[in-house]
Enzyme design. Structure first.
Site, mmCIF file in Angstrom:
data_model
loop_
_atom_site.group_PDB
_atom_site.id
_atom_site.type_symbol
_atom_site.label_atom_id
_atom_site.label_comp_id
_atom_site.label_asym_id
_atom_site.label_seq_id
_atom_site.Cartn_x
_atom_site.Cartn_y
_atom_site.Cartn_z
ATOM 1 C CD GLU A 36 -29.696 -60.661 -65.639
ATOM 2 O OE1 GLU A 36 -29.120 -59.835 -66.323
ATOM 3 O OE2 GLU A 36 -29.196 -61.781 -65.371
ATOM 4 C CG ASP A 38 -37.112 -62.979 -58.670
ATOM 5 O OD1 ASP A 38 -37.540 -64.135 -58.857
ATOM 6 O OD2 ASP A 38 -36.580 -62.605 -57.619
ATOM 7 C CG LEU A 84 -42.738 -67.602 -49.839
ATOM 8 C CD1 LEU A 84 -41.525 -67.290 -48.984
ATOM 9 C CD2 LEU A 84 -44.008 -67.459 -49.007
ATOM 10 C CE LYS A 117 -37.547 -66.577 -50.800
ATOM 11 N NZ LYS A 117 -36.542 -67.223 -51.623
ATOM 12 C CE LYS A 283 -42.896 -68.782 -43.443
ATOM 13 N NZ LYS A 283 -42.273 -69.995 -42.932
ATOM 14 C CE LYS A 307 -35.422 -62.833 -53.548
ATOM 15 N NZ LYS A 307 -35.914 -63.489 -54.722
ATOM 16 C CB CYS A 425 6.418 -52.587 -60.585
ATOM 17 S SG CYS A 425 7.983 -53.450 -60.687
ATOM 18 C CB CYS A 432 8.700 -57.538 -61.830
ATOM 19 S SG CYS A 432 7.344 -57.616 -60.655
HETATM 20 S S1 IVH Z 1 -42.264 -70.754 -46.347
HETATM 21 C C1 IVH Z 1 -46.036 -71.447 -48.784
HETATM 22 N N1 IVH Z 1 -40.193 -69.981 -45.006
HETATM 23 O O1 IVH Z 1 -38.392 -69.712 -50.219
HETATM 24 C C2 IVH Z 1 -44.781 -70.915 -48.245
HETATM 25 N N2 IVH Z 1 -39.893 -70.510 -47.304
HETATM 26 O O2 IVH Z 1 -40.128 -68.735 -52.641
HETATM 27 C C3 IVH Z 1 -43.698 -71.872 -48.310
HETATM 28 N N3 IVH Z 1 -37.561 -70.310 -48.075
HETATM 29 O O3 IVH Z 1 -39.616 -72.651 -51.660
HETATM 30 C C4 IVH Z 1 -42.373 -71.421 -47.957
HETATM 31 N N4 IVH Z 1 -36.692 -69.709 -46.164
HETATM 32 O O4 IVH Z 1 -37.315 -72.696 -50.601
HETATM 33 C C5 IVH Z 1 -40.648 -70.372 -46.206
HETATM 34 N N5 IVH Z 1 -38.427 -69.321 -43.661
HETATM 35 C C6 IVH Z 1 -38.878 -69.713 -44.857
HETATM 36 C C7 IVH Z 1 -38.034 -69.859 -45.964
HETATM 37 C C8 IVH Z 1 -38.585 -70.257 -47.183
HETATM 38 C C9 IVH Z 1 -36.451 -69.993 -47.426
HETATM 39 C C10 IVH Z 1 -37.636 -70.664 -49.517
HETATM 40 C C11 IVH Z 1 -38.252 -71.994 -49.825
HETATM 41 C C12 IVH Z 1 -39.434 -71.702 -50.685
HETATM 42 C C13 IVH Z 1 -39.083 -70.369 -51.244
HETATM 43 C C14 IVH Z 1 -40.328 -69.591 -51.591
#
Ligand code: IVH
Length: 673
Positions: A36, A38, A84, A117, A283, A307, A425, A432
């Site tokens: 929600e 997001d 991100l 993540k 990445k 996600k 029951c 009971c």
């Molecule tokens: S990189 C510029 N790598 O996700 C990119 N973030 O919405 C910086 N997070 O604030 C983040 N695992 O709290 C990156 N392997 C990962 C991650 C990660 C969790 C979280 C982090 C960040 C958020 C981004």
């Protein structure tokens, strides 16, 4: 909508966003689910894209996180800590890659560093000449909170790194989080592990932080003097060599198909992980390309978070418990390996009844798909039979009550001409133990006697201590004994005493409802109360077990009459009524037959800001209105509080029913004339 309305609507959304941002980041107690939150963010971004005159410094396009708390000194990040962008499906990923190619303007093979993540909170650690000199939270991305001492309490964060090739000046960034097992011990205080980690990390006193076993996984850098790494995956490997913990699930893939395949597999198996993961981060592996791609205002062009579903997840059934309800219904509940679905940790899921278990052939040890959508209790959608173990055995539903050992049965429903799906029951209620406890919980509940300070947990405790066995025992409690119990101070004992005393004034309809007679809900209780006119008349019916004439009441059927007779055939039940009638002051309700809500039906959805549902309901009724239980043609007003069920709003709009904000409803209520 004209320009003025568009702007107004936009600013309302931005304000709303800031409110929830504060709850999420500063108070660590969000009320919106992650999805929600997001969605709200995306709505604002979409509006800005559509109408280029919309902008605000508090919009998510200009801010990440939340301004740092006053509890800590502030510290400016040498390199911004950005967030991100999110992807939810294949289209979003294709689009992400397309934008990268457009920006680079050349078709070169791409490689992705893929990392879980982790659902915690990010931190930046500055190391100079191998020594940890400061540690900062993300804050608003530019300025964070200086939480060095708190971070130093985390075992995974090295204070000093002696490795020769460790850079002389670098910010190491990663996620602070808590393992699911450790969260289980704290779950009464926090909604999910992320909130627990955030709350604990940002304690004023580092000794408080130390009490909670926080973990740290490193995944990137901020400021980095003389960075000669070619790839993100090389950097991750070095992080490990330098003594940081990195995720053992980090991978490198070459195309979107591989990413999706891994995402599916990871999503379905994430319940095995010892910590919460809410997606995968992709990445661009090549750091040179990352540099070329750079950033938009708040996120890198070279990375995206894919996600996981916010509505369903897989997990493993550890056990099947059979719960015994107030009416004797045996409800199977699956205990599952805790899994975070859209920000809520699910460890119990309803299996409904015996038939449902048989139909879906649900077994202990099975891997199952669980759904948690809206207000609905999490439930099992299907079993992943491919994952079933060879030695798995069919679940045999108990034929005896697990609480009292009585025989159980499935009743024949005369109306549907079918055997009921629910097994019950057959004991005589208070015989009971589990049924008795549930009956007492019902007796004190909001819609019944509404005894504040005597919640479900307290009832269980008092039962265990043999302080209560029957409803009337509540009014004969031994307060001396209670004041010697752990956690019961003078104030809470006096509050309990007061609320029990206050509950003695009760309307006849509430009293009838509170006894907990099967098939007699609040609506039937109202009908019986109106017909009986006084408690004495009602007691006469009970004394003679004379209920047949109640069939004259419109709305009372054979099932209800039979249930009343059955209930009062039992000497204990009869005795309870007479005992309670001596203790309580049971009155007939005086209602305004011509109140402002006359002939109007209401339904509430979502949390009401400053009153309980029970209070709102009683206010509607006081004004001669009625409450209905679902959105249907009879409904006149759907009143919407915080976090409403959007399905109900959609249905109401479809049927042309007026949707009122809670504040609008209150205005209507307080309007005179
Ligand atoms: S990189 C510029 N790598 O996700 C990119 N973030 O919405 C910086 N997070 O604030 C983040 N695992 O709290 C990156 N392997 C990962 C991650 C990660 C969790 C979280 C982090 C960040 C958020 C981004």
């Amino acid at each position: 909508m004209d320009k003025f309305d568009i702007k107004k609507n936009y600013l309302i959304k931005v304000n709303e966003y800031q409110k929830h941002n504060k709850l999420y980041y500063e108070n660590s107690s969000p009320i919106l689910s992650d999805r929600e939150f997001d969605d709200l963010k995306n709505e604002i971004l979409k509006l800005e894209k559509k109408y280029n005159y919309l902008s605000n410094k508090l919009s998510p396009s200009n801010s990440t996180g939340y301004k740092p708390s006053k509890n800590f000194l502030k510290s400016k990040h040498r390199v911004q800590m950005l967030s991100l962008s999110n992807a939810f499906d294949e289209d979003d990923l294709v689009n992400f890659e397309k934008k990268i190619y457009n920006y680079l303007n050349e078709k070169i093979p791409l490689e992705y560093s893929v990392e879980p993540k982790i659902d915690g909170i990010s931190a930046s650690l500055t190391y100079k000449n191998g020594k940890l000199v400061s540690g900062t939270s993300r804050g608003d991305g530019n300025i964070g909170e200086l939480i060095t001492e708190n971070l130093k309490t985390i075992f995974d964060i090295p204070n000093e790194i002696k490795n020769d090739n460790f850079p002389s000046d670098i910010d190491i960034r990663g996620e602070v989080f808590i393992n699911k097992n450790d969260f289980n011990k704290l779950k009464d205080n926090f909604a999910n592990p992320r909130n627990a980690a955030s709350g604990s990390l940002r304690q004023k006193d580092p000794n408080e932080t130390k009490k909670i076993p926080l973990k740290f996984i490193a995944y990137t850098f901020g400021f980095f003097e003389k960075n000669n790494f070619k790839n993100q995956s090389d950097f991750l490997r070095s992080l490990k060599n330098w003594g940081f913990i990195t995720s053992k699930h980090n991978k490198v893939f070459k195309n979107i198909n591989e990413l999706i395949k891994f995402h599916n597999k990871f999503e379905n198996e994430r319940f095995h992980l010892e910590y919460d993961v809410d997606g995968l981060v992709y990445k661009i592996n090549n750091l040179n390309l990352q540099k070329r791609l750079g950033f938009t205002s708040n996120a890198p062009r070279w990375a995206i978070a894919h996600k996981f579903s916010a509505e369903n997840a897989y997990s493993e059934i550890l056990n099947i418990d059979i719960q015994v309800g107030r009416t004797g219904a045996l409800t199977p509940v699956a205990k599952v390996k805790p899994v975070n679905i859209g920000g809520v940790v699910v460890s119990n899921t309803s299996l409904h009844n015996e038939d449902e278990i048989n139909r879906k052939d649900i077994r202990i040890g099975d891997t199952v798909k669980i759904e948690r959508a809206g207000d609905v209790i999490p439930h099992v959608i299907e079993v992943d039979k491919k994952k079933r173990k060879k030695n798995s055995k069919k679940f045999i539903f108990p034929s005896k009550c697990p609480s009292c050992g009585s025989i159980t049965e499935k009743e024949f429903n005369k109306i549907t001409k079918k055997i009921d799906a629910v097994r019950r029951c057959t004991s005589d209620g208070y015989v009971c133990e589990k049924i008795a406890i549930e009956k007492i919980k019902h007796f004190i509940s909001k819609d019944a006697l509404n005894i504040d300070g005597l919640g479900k947990k307290v009832v269980e405790k008092f039962w265990e201590l043999k302080l209560i066995r029957l409803p009337q025992d509540i009014f004969k409690l031994n307060y001396n004994k209670i004041s010697n119990l752990e956690g019961w101070g003078k104030l809470s004992v006096s509050n309990l005493k007061n609320s029990i005393n206050n509950s003695k004034e009760v309307f006849l309809e509430k009293f009838i409802y509170s006894i907990g007679i099967r098939h007699i809900g609040i609506e039937n209780a109202k009908l019986i109360a109106a017909y009986s006119k006084s408690i004495n008349n009602f007691l006469e019916f009970v004394k003679n077990n004379d209920f047949d004439h109640l069939s004259d009441i419109d709305g009372m059927g054979e099932t209800q009459i039979k249930s009343l007779k059955n209930f009062f055939n039992n000497a204990t039940n009869k005795n309870i009524i007479f005992e309670l009638s001596k203790i309580l002051n049971i009155k007939k309700k005086e209602t305004d037959q011509n109140g402002k809500f006359k002939n109007k039906n209401f339904l509430f959805t979502g949390k009401l800001e400053d009153m309980s549902r029970a209070e709102a309901k009683s206010l509607v009724e006081k004004n001669s209105g009625s409450i209905v239980s679902s959105v249907n043609k009879k409904l006149d007003f759907l009143v919407v509080g915080e976090k409403p069920t959007s399905r109900k709003i959609d249905q109401a709009k479809e049927l042309g029913i007026k949707v009122l904000k809670y504040t609008e409803w209150k205005k209507l209520l307080n309007k005179t004339g």
